[in-house]
Enzyme design. Structure first.
Site, short mmCIF file in Angstrom:
data_model
loop_
_atom_site.label_atom_id
_atom_site.label_comp_id
_atom_site.label_asym_id
_atom_site.label_seq_id
_atom_site.Cartn_x
_atom_site.Cartn_y
_atom_site.Cartn_z
N HIS A 2 0.48 -1.29 -0.09
CA HIS A 2 -0.07 0.33 0.04
C HIS A 2 0.44 1.31 0.29
O HIS A 2 0.73 2.49 -0.15
CB HIS A 2 -0.54 -0.14 1.16
CG HIS A 2 -2.08 0.72 0.98
ND1 HIS A 2 -2.63 1.84 0.36
CD2 HIS A 2 -3.51 0.74 1.66
CE1 HIS A 2 -3.84 2.25 0.08
NE2 HIS A 2 -4.15 1.37 1.38
N ALA A 3 2.15 1.50 0.22
CA ALA A 3 3.04 2.12 0.39
C ALA A 3 3.68 2.93 -0.99
O ALA A 3 3.55 3.93 -1.35
CB ALA A 3 4.34 2.34 1.05
#
Length: 467
Positions: A148-149
């Site tokens: 998700h980063a």
């Protein structure tokens, strides 16, 4: 945008994580807070493997982010940064798996959830692509797993829209670029470079603060009112929703379970218009209707429960990729039986959350939080998500036909992570369908078949309004 219109290097330009991305990357000291997002697409045939590999090699040259790994500055002081990996190996990132004879879609889901639960090798670029072969009628599935980063849901749709082709035949006119040269960056080098950059930026930062101080002195009453208003908003944004978590959904584990359902787009949107609402209002109201049925059938009725809904703060001129969202935490009206009234309440709650001056406060404080020790980050980040019984996300997808190495995408599902919450349910619009990706913690949802049926009945209840 299709692959022949793609601009090399346009997606994922930032070399340093923003505060929110750093927070998600570092919070994984608690394994329950792993931030893996997945896209699972049903393909109408099985792509040629060599063409599939070549498409991914092209994509990693067009989007250098996928040849980059994350480097942490020395002592954990500073911002995690993306650096071209000298050991990048496409063979590691792109895989193929054949399902046993007689397999069906639920077998592909079971494999996808197993792959999604495996943590990333943090010494490599945090993504994996898997071609799942052996579905009925010669079909296959394409699983893309990202940290998700790397991006949020809207950024992921931008990426897939750029990389997927608009036709089944090859596109020889698509832009061709060379692979980026690897970079030699150590944690110490990164720490020193960021420290130097911060020192050089101090004069400009001081000038901005001075200008702000001058404006405050010139208009003290207005500045005081703005400060009081923002502080009050910040308390509301960071406060827990005025709702206790469901005792039925209190269990938590490290496990994920995937389910999918397909809902017609037009009737769901038409249902929302019966109260002047949005597709998102109808989506969330349908989910809450399912949760109400599930609780009632198991003899534990609830009036409300804490949920979270992401609110995009992405601007039209923002670079593509990355993360640009804030979270609205709501006391969801589960006990409201009338689906139209549920939609009205949800619409009002989301509208109020969007209007909060401090709606993006987490993005403002995330840089400071991300510099704390990992155990402290995990505790603080978990405090914002572990109490949620539901996190619901609505992502506008691609409405036109798209292809992966010659195979047409029939369905496209998104699966968000479970950062300590009971369920994560994502709607991705694809063609004339709303593809619903459901990720649940089996320690919280202990009767999966009943829960899936109750969710379908919740959607049926809302869809009935369209007629």
């Amino acid at each position: 945008m299709a692959e022949h219109d793609a601009q090399p290097g346009a997606w994922g330009q930032a070399r340093e994580m923003n505060g929110l991305e750093a927070l998600m990357w570092r919070a994984e000291g608690d394994p329950r807070l792993r931030s893996t997002i997945s896209s699972l697409e049903l393909l109408d045939c099985t792509p040629d493997w060599d063409r599939f590999l070549a498409a991914h090699d092209w994509a990693t040259r067009l989007v250098p982010r996928f040849r980059q790994r994350v480097v942490e500055p020395a002592l954990g002081v500073g911002v995690p940064s993306w650096v071209v990996d000298r050991n990048f190996d496409l063979h590691y990132h792109v895989r193929r798996v054949g399902l046993p004879p007689g397999s069906v879609w639920t077998d592909a889901l079971a494999l996808a959830e197993q792959l999604a639960m495996v943590p990333f090798d943090r010494s490599r670029s945090p993504w994996e692509a898997t071609l799942i072969e052996g579905l009925p009628d010669g079909k296959s599935a394409f699983l893309l797993k990202l940290h998700h980063a790397t991006t949020d849901g809207l950024g992921a749709v931008q990426l897939l829209g750029m990389l997927h082709s608009s036709r089944r035949e090859p596109s020889p006119e698509k832009p061709q670029v060379s692979a980026p040269e690897f970079e030699y960056t150590t944690p110490t080098n990164l720490f020193t470079r960021q420290l130097t950059q911060d020192a050089a930026a101090l004069p400009a930062l001081g000038a901005r603060h001075a200008a702000g101080l001058v404006r405050s002195v010139a208009s003290p009453e207005r500045s005081l009112r703005a400060a009081v208003r923002f502080t009050a908003s910040l308390r509301r944004v960071l406060a827990d929703p005025d709702s206790d978590g469901s005792p039925l959904l209190a269990g938590r584990s490290l496990s994920w379970r995937f389910m999918t359902m397909d809902i017609p787009f037009a009737p769901l949107r038409a249902a929302s218009k019966t109260v002047g609402g949005s597709l998102n209002d109808a989506f969330v109201a349908a989910l809450l209707g399912g949760f109400r049925r599930y609780h009632d059938e198991l003899g534990v009725p609830v009036d409300s429960m804490p949920i979270a809904i992401p609110i995009s703060v992405r601007k039209a001129d923002d670079p593509e990729g990355g993360n640009a969202f804030a979270g609205a935490r709501l006391a969801a009206p589960v006990g409201v039986v009338d689906p139209q009234e549920r939609m009205r309440i949800i619409g009002l709650q989301v509208a109020q959350a969007r209007e909060e001056p401090a709606v993006a406060a987490l993005g403002l404080i995330a840089p400071a939080l991300s510099r704390l020790p990992a155990p402290v980050i995990s505790q603080l980040a978990g405090g914002l998500t572990k109490a949620n019984d539901l996190q619901a996300s609505n992502v506008p997808g691609i409405r036109e036909d798209r292809y992966v190495a010659g195979a047409r995408i029939e369905r496209a599902y998104g699966f968000g992570p479970l950062p300590g919450c009971a369920t994560m349910i994502t709607l991705v619009s694809h063609g004339d369908l709303c593809c619903i990706g459901i990720n649940v913690d089996p320690a919280a949802i202990t009767d999966l078949e009943r829960f899936e049926r109750c969710l379908r009945e919740g959607f049926d209840e809302v869809l009935a309004l369209a007629s």
